[in-house]
Design an enzyme around this catalytic site. Structure first.
Site, PDB file in Angstrom:
ATOM      1  N   HIS A 109      58.294  75.415  70.403  1.00  0.00           N
ATOM      2  CA  HIS A 109      57.344  75.730  69.434  1.00  0.00           C
ATOM      3  C   HIS A 109      55.975  75.754  70.267  1.00  0.00           C
ATOM      4  CE1 HIS A 109      56.508  71.277  69.219  1.00  0.00           C
ATOM      5  NE2 HIS A 109      57.646  71.477  69.030  1.00  0.00           N
ATOM      6  N   HIS A 128      54.834  72.930  72.854  1.00  0.00           N
ATOM      7  CA  HIS A 128      55.639  73.491  73.948  1.00  0.00           C
ATOM      8  C   HIS A 128      54.561  74.208  74.809  1.00  0.00           C
ATOM      9  CE1 HIS A 128      59.093  71.892  71.822  1.00  0.00           C
ATOM     10  NE2 HIS A 128      59.149  71.026  72.919  1.00  0.00           N
ATOM     11  N   CYS A 181      67.234  55.445  70.665  1.00  0.00           N
ATOM     12  CA  CYS A 181      66.888  56.792  69.802  1.00  0.00           C
ATOM     13  C   CYS A 181      67.304  57.710  70.631  1.00  0.00           C
ATOM     14  CB  CYS A 181      65.284  56.901  69.426  1.00  0.00           C
ATOM     15  SG  CYS A 181      65.071  58.503  68.887  1.00  0.00           S
ATOM     16  N   CYS A 229      64.603  60.766  71.365  1.00  0.00           N
ATOM     17  CA  CYS A 229      63.791  60.292  72.466  1.00  0.00           C
ATOM     18  C   CYS A 229      64.481  59.886  73.502  1.00  0.00           C
ATOM     19  CB  CYS A 229      62.917  59.050  72.276  1.00  0.00           C
ATOM     20  SG  CYS A 229      61.837  59.087  70.865  1.00  0.00           S
ATOM     21  N   CYS A 246      63.197  54.873  64.449  1.00  0.00           N
ATOM     22  CA  CYS A 246      62.493  55.319  65.831  1.00  0.00           C
ATOM     23  C   CYS A 246      60.910  55.540  65.097  1.00  0.00           C
ATOM     24  CB  CYS A 246      63.097  56.454  66.212  1.00  0.00           C
ATOM     25  SG  CYS A 246      61.743  57.604  67.309  1.00  0.00           S
ATOM     26  N   HIS A 261      60.307  59.573  65.367  1.00  0.00           N
ATOM     27  CA  HIS A 261      61.202  60.630  64.763  1.00  0.00           C
ATOM     28  C   HIS A 261      61.799  59.920  63.350  1.00  0.00           C
ATOM     29  CE1 HIS A 261      62.058  61.872  68.925  1.00  0.00           C
ATOM     30  NE2 HIS A 261      61.681  62.998  68.347  1.00  0.00           N
ATOM     31  N   LYS A 311      52.654  64.747  64.085  1.00  0.00           N
ATOM     32  CA  LYS A 311      53.031  65.329  65.487  1.00  0.00           C
ATOM     33  C   LYS A 311      53.926  66.593  65.069  1.00  0.00           C
ATOM     34  CE  LYS A 311      55.092  65.154  69.761  1.00  0.00           C
ATOM     35  NZ  LYS A 311      56.319  64.606  70.483  1.00  0.00           N
ATOM     36  N   LYS A 356      60.266  69.297  65.909  1.00  0.00           N
ATOM     37  CA  LYS A 356      61.588  69.664  64.978  1.00  0.00           C
ATOM     38  C   LYS A 356      61.827  68.868  64.123  1.00  0.00           C
ATOM     39  CE  LYS A 356      64.587  72.651  64.003  1.00  0.00           C
ATOM     40  NZ  LYS A 356      64.488  73.808  63.409  1.00  0.00           N
TER      41      LYS A 356
HETATM   42  O1  ME8 Z   1      60.197  64.921  76.364  1.00  0.00           O
HETATM   43  N1  ME8 Z   1      51.891  68.628  70.492  1.00  0.00           N
HETATM   44  O2  ME8 Z   1      60.995  67.130  76.403  1.00  0.00           O
HETATM   45  P1  ME8 Z   1      60.393  67.671  74.949  1.00  0.00           P
HETATM   46  C1  ME8 Z   1      51.584  68.768  71.816  1.00  0.00           C
HETATM   47  N2  ME8 Z   1      62.789  66.339  78.290  1.00  0.00           N
HETATM   48  N3  ME8 Z   1      52.482  68.802  72.809  1.00  0.00           N
HETATM   49  C2  ME8 Z   1      53.776  68.892  72.582  1.00  0.00           C
HETATM   50  C3  ME8 Z   1      54.104  69.086  71.088  1.00  0.00           C
HETATM   51  C4  ME8 Z   1      52.919  68.684  70.112  1.00  0.00           C
HETATM   52  N4  ME8 Z   1      53.162  68.570  68.928  1.00  0.00           N
HETATM   53  N5  ME8 Z   1      55.347  68.784  71.016  1.00  0.00           N
HETATM   54  C5  ME8 Z   1      56.028  68.771  72.289  1.00  0.00           C
HETATM   55  C6  ME8 Z   1      60.755  65.875  76.832  1.00  0.00           C
HETATM   56  N6  ME8 Z   1      54.920  68.838  73.066  1.00  0.00           N
HETATM   57  C7  ME8 Z   1      61.567  65.574  78.207  1.00  0.00           C
HETATM   58  C8  ME8 Z   1      60.691  65.748  79.375  1.00  0.00           C
HETATM   59  S1  ME8 Z   1      59.977  65.556  81.950  1.00  0.00           S
HETATM   60  C9  ME8 Z   1      60.537  65.242  83.315  1.00  0.00           C
HETATM   61  C10 ME8 Z   1      60.993  65.519  80.666  1.00  0.00           C
HETATM   62  C11 ME8 Z   1      54.995  69.102  74.794  1.00  0.00           C
HETATM   63  O3  ME8 Z   1      61.072  69.131  74.992  1.00  0.00           O
HETATM   64  C12 ME8 Z   1      54.314  68.012  75.292  1.00  0.00           C
HETATM   65  O4  ME8 Z   1      54.112  68.474  76.648  1.00  0.00           O
HETATM   66  O5  ME8 Z   1      60.643  66.715  74.069  1.00  0.00           O
HETATM   67  C13 ME8 Z   1      55.409  67.019  75.413  1.00  0.00           C
HETATM   68  O6  ME8 Z   1      54.956  65.950  76.328  1.00  0.00           O
HETATM   69  C14 ME8 Z   1      56.735  67.573  75.629  1.00  0.00           C
HETATM   70  O7  ME8 Z   1      56.370  68.933  74.718  1.00  0.00           O
HETATM   71  C15 ME8 Z   1      57.991  67.149  75.051  1.00  0.00           C
HETATM   72  O8  ME8 Z   1      59.196  68.150  75.294  1.00  0.00           O
END
Ligand code: ME8
Length: 495
Positions: A13, A16, A121, A124, A142, A145, A295, A298
């Site tokens: 979304h 990301h 969690c 997370c 959590c 979440h 925040k 999903k």
């Molecule tokens: O944490 N506002 O993956 P993830 C700003 N797989 N940035 C956001 C956001 C929001 N509301 N939502 C998501 C993971 N992000 C692990 C990472 S790295 C070695 C492993 C962005 O799919 C932001 O960069 O949950 C956040 O840190 C990341 O998506 C989390 O993505």
């Protein structure tokens, strides 16, 4: 330049996209300044969360992630994300590296067996300790979440993070890596409060089968977070391509959201230290996009999809621009459709788009498209050159939104100059048009990292070249040949 590797349990979304576009903008900015940039993004495919999501979908985990990866790639291509490698943690070179690293850490005495009990969690993919989780109606939830935590009690392997506490504290205190500074202080105070505790880095296969098998105990797989962090090493060729690794690792810039700061600092710096590697050059952290106060995510059910914005503004470049205009490293920003509409209409449609259209039409109508060099207007010349310098400084500090405002100031000034000089009423409008085109060229060049397709198409339409930022000097173009006066951005109506 790296982004987090995202969980492909669902489609990405705009949260990301926020991180990924920022990383792409910085990668393009550094390339525009003559650097060789390796830009890494990808997907984090192992672990309990993916295992369960796949089970629910009636697929094997591998089938499930295989079906999601093209979706991520489609969105990144839609948003013009120009990555060098899309890494998947199921890539064979990565799985091999994870095994080698675990072997190495084990043989160096950093991994030991022990018993663990804690509250987990799955969303997370991490344990929460007392004080961190929320207690409600006898349940432990959590804090992110708001979902019940699961009690896990098992034999596991621990990573001796406690041995690195002093070194990592010193590293973060010395400053310069964690950016902005406020996040470094946050980490330091957490280490001070709870210490750097040993971390469970293995999962018994009987519970979590979807992961990289540990070389020293085949009944276990690697904890998904250690697996994931190691992507940054695989991506630039650690233990595989020494030339590439030496060249890129020393300059590694990780871009992340603040939710995963602890993993990327306390834990990651420790692992690197254990392997005898230097920390990343910079860890750039941003705050959240929030929607209705929470925040965007999903599990909360308040996501805005990338498609929603691309459909609304009919231009991926505009979406990139708006996300970067919102960008705030320190503070959460609220998603507000009518605010975005206002920025889009006033900055992109009315200021930038309108100036392009007016200058293009006049150049073609009055001068047959050929606009030769004429005396520089001292005001526009000075402002253009100082804008180049100021934007350079702001980009260095990742103040992208302010950099965009600075470029907009130049465009507003050029619009004002046009109104003042009224080239449409002049017999020979060469001088004012040339000056406007120079300001437009410089602004467009500075906007290129954020709006690459727009910049390239305008460069073609007006007959100029995009250049390195240190070679933009006002007045250098001998003649423009304007072949088109594009309408770059159509205004949008009320939300
Ligand atoms: O944490 N506002 O993956 P993830 C700003 N797989 N940035 C956001 C956001 C929001 N509301 N939502 C998501 C993971 N992000 C692990 C990472 S790295 C070695 C492993 C962005 O799919 C932001 O960069 O949950 C956040 O840190 C990341 O998506 C989390 O993505």
């Amino acid at each position: 330049m790296t982004t987090p590797i995202y969980y492909p349990n669902d489609i990405p979304h705009i949260g990301h996209a926020y991180t990924t576009v920022l990383a792409d903008v910085l990668a393009r900015w550094y390339r525009l300044n003559g650097h060789d940039v390796f830009f890494l993004t990808g997907t984090d495919e192992h672990g309990l969360k993916l295992q369960r999501t796949a089970e629910k979908a009636g697929k094997t985990p591998k089938e499930f992630v295989d079906s999601m990866v093209p979706v991520f790639k489609k969105y990144w291509s839609l948003l013009e994300i120009n990555y060098s490698r899309f890494i998947r943690t199921t890539d064979p070179d990565h799985e091999e590296l994870v095994k080698k690293v675990f072997e190495e850490l084990y043989s160096r005495g950093y991994i030991y067996k022990g018993k663990y009990s804690g509250w987990y969690c799955v969303s997370c993919e991490k344990f929460y300790s007392e004080g961190e989780y929320v207690e409600q109606g006898g349940q432990k939830l959590c804090p992110i979440h708001n979902k019940p935590l699961e009690l896990v009690e098992e034999e596991t392997y621990f990573l001796k993070l406690s041995a690195l506490q002093e070194e990592v504290t010193r590293l973060i205190e010395e400053g310069g890596i964690v950016f902005p500074e406020g996040y470094a202080r946050e980490i330091l105070s957490r280490i001070k409060k709870e210490g750097l505790r040993d971390l469970s880095v293995a999962r018994p296969k009987s519970r979590v089968y979807w992961g990289v098998e540990l070389p020293f105990d085949r009944d276990y797989v690697a904890y998904v977070w250690i697996d994931a962090l190691l992507n940054y090493l695989t991506g630039v060729g650690f233990m595989r391509d020494n030339n590439s690794f030496e060249k890129y690792w020393a300059e590694a810039h990780h871009i992340i959201g603040k939710d995963i700061l602890w993993f990327h600092s306390a834990i990651w710096f420790s692992v690197l230290r254990m392997l005898g590697l230097s920390p990343p050059k910079r860890l750039i952290v941003h705050a959240y996009i929030v929607n209705r106060g929470l925040k965007m995510g999903k599990s909360v059910g308040n996501v805005v999809l990338i498609d929603d914005l691309v459909e609304r503004y009919k231009s991926p470049d505009a979406v990139r621009y708006l996300l970067m205009r919102l960008l705030n490293l320190d503070k959460d920003v609220e998603f507000d459709q009518s605010l975005l509409d206002n920025i889009y209409n006033s900055e992109l449609a009315d200021t930038y788009g309108n100036l392009v259209r007016r200058a293009g039409v006049l150049a073609m109508r009055k001068l047959g498209g050929r606009v030769e060099r004429a005396g520089p207007d001292p005001g526009l010349e000075q402002l253009s050159n100082s804008t180049v310098e100021k934007v350079g400084r702001l980009m260095q500090e990742v103040r992208v939104s302010e950099a965009l405002s600075t470029v907009l100031d130049l465009l507003r000034e050029a619009n004002g100059y046009m109104n003042k000089t009224q080239p449409w009423s002049l017999e020979d409008p060469r001088e004012p048009l040339y000056n406007v085109l120079e300001a437009l060229r410089i602004a467009t060049n500075l906007l290129y990292p954020v709006m690459p397709a727009t910049a390239e198409s305008l460069a073609r339409a007006f007959g100029f070249q995009l250049r390195r930022v240190d070679r933009l000097a006002f007045g250098q173009v001998e003649a423009y040949s304007v072949s088109e006066a594009p309408i770059l951005f159509e205004k949008v109506g009320k939300a």
